[in-house]
Design a protein around this motif. Structure first.
Motif, PDB file in Angstrom:
ATOM      1  N   ARG A  43       4.812  10.411  -2.164  1.00  0.00           N
ATOM      2  CA  ARG A  43       5.596   9.704  -3.174  1.00  0.00           C
ATOM      3  C   ARG A  43       4.817   9.737  -4.476  1.00  0.00           C
ATOM      4  NH1 ARG A  43       9.682   8.583  -0.406  1.00  0.00           N
ATOM      5  NH2 ARG A  43      10.895   7.938  -2.193  1.00  0.00           N
ATOM      6  N   VAL A  44       5.540   9.617  -5.602  1.00  0.00           N
ATOM      7  CA  VAL A  44       4.905   9.694  -6.908  1.00  0.00           C
ATOM      8  C   VAL A  44       5.255   8.453  -7.724  1.00  0.00           C
ATOM      9  CG1 VAL A  44       4.627  11.034  -9.021  1.00  0.00           C
ATOM     10  CG2 VAL A  44       5.127  12.205  -6.867  1.00  0.00           C
ATOM     11  N   ALA A  45       4.216   7.795  -8.219  1.00  0.00           N
ATOM     12  CA  ALA A  45       4.381   6.669  -9.137  1.00  0.00           C
ATOM     13  C   ALA A  45       4.175   7.217 -10.547  1.00  0.00           C
ATOM     14  CB  ALA A  45       3.376   5.571  -8.829  1.00  0.00           C
ATOM     15  N   VAL A  46       5.292   7.422 -11.265  1.00  0.00           N
ATOM     16  CA  VAL A  46       5.219   7.884 -12.649  1.00  0.00           C
ATOM     17  C   VAL A  46       5.204   6.643 -13.531  1.00  0.00           C
ATOM     18  CG1 VAL A  46       6.305   9.250 -14.466  1.00  0.00           C
ATOM     19  CG2 VAL A  46       6.508   9.979 -12.064  1.00  0.00           C
ATOM     20  N   VAL A  47       4.110   6.455 -14.249  1.00  0.00           N
ATOM     21  CA  VAL A  47       3.904   5.256 -15.058  1.00  0.00           C
ATOM     22  C   VAL A  47       4.111   5.589 -16.533  1.00  0.00           C
ATOM     23  CG1 VAL A  47       2.228   3.480 -15.706  1.00  0.00           C
ATOM     24  CG2 VAL A  47       2.265   4.358 -13.369  1.00  0.00           C
ATOM     25  N   ASP A  48       4.922   4.772 -17.200  1.00  0.00           N
ATOM     26  CA  ASP A  48       5.150   4.900 -18.634  1.00  0.00           C
ATOM     27  C   ASP A  48       4.936   3.517 -19.244  1.00  0.00           C
ATOM     28  OD1 ASP A  48       5.836   5.673 -21.169  1.00  0.00           O
ATOM     29  OD2 ASP A  48       7.915   6.191 -20.704  1.00  0.00           O
ATOM     30  N   GLY A  49       3.697   3.272 -19.715  1.00  0.00           N
ATOM     31  CA  GLY A  49       3.365   1.941 -20.243  1.00  0.00           C
ATOM     32  C   GLY A  49       3.411   0.909 -19.138  1.00  0.00           C
ATOM     33  N   ASP A  50       4.317  -0.073 -19.273  1.00  0.00           N
ATOM     34  CA  ASP A  50       4.443  -1.109 -18.245  1.00  0.00           C
ATOM     35  C   ASP A  50       5.652  -0.855 -17.353  1.00  0.00           C
ATOM     36  OD1 ASP A  50       6.491  -1.746 -19.983  1.00  0.00           O
ATOM     37  OD2 ASP A  50       6.109  -3.906 -19.945  1.00  0.00           O
ATOM     38  N   GLU A  51       6.119   0.394 -17.324  1.00  0.00           N
ATOM     39  CA  GLU A  51       7.290   0.734 -16.513  1.00  0.00           C
ATOM     40  C   GLU A  51       6.958   1.809 -15.478  1.00  0.00           C
ATOM     41  OE1 GLU A  51      11.009  -0.257 -19.432  1.00  0.00           O
ATOM     42  OE2 GLU A  51      10.253   1.807 -19.462  1.00  0.00           O
ATOM     43  N   TYR A 115       7.752   7.330  12.674  1.00  0.00           N
ATOM     44  CA  TYR A 115       6.521   6.991  11.977  1.00  0.00           C
ATOM     45  C   TYR A 115       6.247   7.988  10.860  1.00  0.00           C
ATOM     46  CZ  TYR A 115       5.770   3.672  15.675  1.00  0.00           C
ATOM     47  OH  TYR A 115       5.921   2.615  16.524  1.00  0.00           O
ATOM     48  N   THR A 116       5.684   7.480   9.782  1.00  0.00           N
ATOM     49  CA  THR A 116       5.386   8.271   8.602  1.00  0.00           C
ATOM     50  C   THR A 116       3.950   8.007   8.173  1.00  0.00           C
ATOM     51  OG1 THR A 116       7.674   8.131   7.827  1.00  0.00           O
ATOM     52  CG2 THR A 116       6.011   8.606   6.170  1.00  0.00           C
ATOM     53  N   THR A 117       3.279   9.035   7.713  1.00  0.00           N
ATOM     54  CA  THR A 117       2.033   8.866   6.975  1.00  0.00           C
ATOM     55  C   THR A 117       2.373   9.202   5.541  1.00  0.00           C
ATOM     56  OG1 THR A 117       0.590   9.384   8.818  1.00  0.00           O
ATOM     57  CG2 THR A 117      -0.326   9.687   6.620  1.00  0.00           C
ATOM     58  N   ARG A 118       2.270   8.205   4.677  1.00  0.00           N
ATOM     59  CA  ARG A 118       2.696   8.345   3.286  1.00  0.00           C
ATOM     60  C   ARG A 118       1.489   8.405   2.363  1.00  0.00           C
ATOM     61  NH1 ARG A 118       5.405   3.296   0.724  1.00  0.00           N
ATOM     62  NH2 ARG A 118       3.221   2.777   0.552  1.00  0.00           N
ATOM     63  N   LEU A 119       1.486   9.427   1.503  1.00  0.00           N
ATOM     64  CA  LEU A 119       0.460   9.592   0.483  1.00  0.00           C
ATOM     65  C   LEU A 119       1.097   9.274  -0.862  1.00  0.00           C
ATOM     66  CD1 LEU A 119      -0.828  13.002   1.821  1.00  0.00           C
ATOM     67  CD2 LEU A 119      -1.836  10.753   2.232  1.00  0.00           C
ATOM     68  N   CYS A 120       0.524   8.328  -1.590  1.00  0.00           N
ATOM     69  CA  CYS A 120       1.072   7.907  -2.872  1.00  0.00           C
ATOM     70  C   CYS A 120       0.206   8.446  -4.005  1.00  0.00           C
ATOM     71  CB  CYS A 120       1.129   6.385  -2.967  1.00  0.00           C
ATOM     72  SG  CYS A 120       2.215   5.646  -1.752  1.00  0.00           S
ATOM     73  N   TYR A 121       0.854   9.121  -4.925  1.00  0.00           N
ATOM     74  CA  TYR A 121       0.180   9.701  -6.078  1.00  0.00           C
ATOM     75  C   TYR A 121       0.632   8.998  -7.344  1.00  0.00           C
ATOM     76  CZ  TYR A 121      -1.153  13.456  -2.947  1.00  0.00           C
ATOM     77  OH  TYR A 121      -1.697  14.166  -1.914  1.00  0.00           O
ATOM     78  N   ALA A 122      -0.262   8.955  -8.326  1.00  0.00           N
ATOM     79  CA  ALA A 122       0.039   8.375  -9.633  1.00  0.00           C
ATOM     80  C   ALA A 122      -0.072   9.454 -10.693  1.00  0.00           C
ATOM     81  CB  ALA A 122      -0.938   7.238  -9.946  1.00  0.00           C
ATOM     82  N   VAL A 123       0.784   9.331 -11.714  1.00  0.00           N
ATOM     83  CA  VAL A 123       0.705  10.221 -12.865  1.00  0.00           C
ATOM     84  C   VAL A 123       1.276   9.478 -14.067  1.00  0.00           C
ATOM     85  CG1 VAL A 123       2.949  11.362 -12.508  1.00  0.00           C
ATOM     86  CG2 VAL A 123       1.096  12.586 -13.677  1.00  0.00           C
ATOM     87  N   ASP A 124       0.689   9.720 -15.215  1.00  0.00           N
ATOM     88  CA  ASP A 124       1.207   9.142 -16.451  1.00  0.00           C
ATOM     89  C   ASP A 124       2.406   9.965 -16.905  1.00  0.00           C
ATOM     90  OD1 ASP A 124       1.154   8.904 -19.646  1.00  0.00           O
ATOM     91  OD2 ASP A 124       0.216   7.125 -18.739  1.00  0.00           O
ATOM     92  N   ARG A 125       3.404   9.301 -17.443  1.00  0.00           N
ATOM     93  CA  ARG A 125       4.619   9.979 -17.908  1.00  0.00           C
ATOM     94  C   ARG A 125       4.288  11.097 -18.894  1.00  0.00           C
ATOM     95  NH1 ARG A 125       8.634  12.796 -18.935  1.00  0.00           N
ATOM     96  NH2 ARG A 125      10.585  11.970 -19.760  1.00  0.00           N
ATOM     97  N   ALA A 126       3.264  10.903 -19.702  1.00  0.00           N
ATOM     98  CA  ALA A 126       2.884  11.908 -20.697  1.00  0.00           C
ATOM     99  C   ALA A 126       2.431  13.220 -20.061  1.00  0.00           C
ATOM    100  CB  ALA A 126       1.788  11.358 -21.604  1.00  0.00           C
ATOM    101  N   ALA A 127       2.019  13.189 -18.789  1.00  0.00           N
ATOM    102  CA  ALA A 127       1.573  14.398 -18.088  1.00  0.00           C
ATOM    103  C   ALA A 127       2.727  15.146 -17.430  1.00  0.00           C
ATOM    104  CB  ALA A 127       0.522  14.032 -17.041  1.00  0.00           C
ATOM    105  N   THR A 128       3.951  14.631 -17.564  1.00  0.00           N
ATOM    106  CA  THR A 128       5.116  15.281 -16.965  1.00  0.00           C
ATOM    107  C   THR A 128       5.905  16.031 -18.033  1.00  0.00           C
ATOM    108  OG1 THR A 128       6.622  13.393 -17.249  1.00  0.00           O
ATOM    109  CG2 THR A 128       5.291  13.448 -15.233  1.00  0.00           C
ATOM    110  N   GLY A 129       6.711  16.972 -17.587  1.00  0.00           N
ATOM    111  CA  GLY A 129       7.612  17.703 -18.472  1.00  0.00           C
ATOM    112  C   GLY A 129       9.022  17.611 -17.930  1.00  0.00           C
ATOM    113  N   GLY A 130       9.943  18.277 -18.572  1.00  0.00           N
ATOM    114  CA  GLY A 130      11.322  18.298 -18.109  1.00  0.00           C
ATOM    115  C   GLY A 130      12.125  17.135 -18.642  1.00  0.00           C
TER     116      GLY A 130
END
Length: 181
Positions: A43-51, A115-130
């Motif tokens: 899963r990906v947590a895309v963070v944009d400021g406080d959102e 059952y699931t093994t979930r890996l959570c990733y973080a990225v800043d919105r500024a590092a994304t495109g599209g």
């Protein structure tokens, strides 16, 4: 994709006896072991400021439920690559898998007997495109602040561990990891 505990021996078709349920079983006929292991997901947590970016769950009969973009790994796919693929498929956003920062990993029962093994990733919105747009699976995508989400009456999916069903958990964990990177 299937992710169910084994009912019969995969070697001979014989009946299985539980050795260490739900993971380890042994065939009563050929004495071979059968293992039931969790399916990996990212899963990906895309963070944009406080959102935080969330996807509205596109499951018939399920309304007002959201989750971070993500899904199951495909065979021979590295977890960050899967996370980037799922982000693109579900939201239209692209990211270099190398820009993703791991901030949580846990195994849990996502639905009964799966059952699931979930890996959570973080990225800043500024590092994304599209361009942000809902893909084929989610009904919608948008950035939420913790306060706006709490006031909305929406909920995070109950298909994840109870401790992670709070938008603040995602924001705090992702932000802390991004700050350390």
């Amino acid at each position: 994709m299937t992710n169910k505990p084994p009912e019969y021996c995969p070697h001979c078709g014989g009946e299985l006896a539980a050795v260490d349920p739900p993971t380890v079983h042994r065939c009563e006929d050929c004495e071979e072991f059968a293992f039931y292991n969790p399916t990996p997901a990212a899963r990906v947590a895309v963070v944009d400021g406080d959102e935080l970016l969330l996807c509205e769950v596109g499951v018939p009969g399920v309304a007002d439920t959201w989750e971070t973009p993500g899904g199951r790994l495909e065979a021979d796919e590295d977890p960050p690559v899967a996370a980037a693929r799922e982000l693109r498929e579900e939201t239209g956003l692209t990211v270099d898998p190398g820009a993703l920062e791991l901030f949580d990993a846990r195994s849990y029962e996502s639905v009964p007997d799966q059952y699931t093994t979930r890996l959570c990733y973080a990225v800043d919105r500024a590092a994304t495109g599209g361009q942000l747009q809902a893909g084929a699976e989610p009904d919608g995508v948008r950035f939420w602040s913790a306060a706006a989400f709490a006031d909305s009456g929406m909920a995070l999916s109950d298909r994840q561990p109870a401790a992670t069903r709070d938008l603040s958990w995602w924001l705090e964990g992702a932000r802390a990891t991004l700050d350390e990177a």
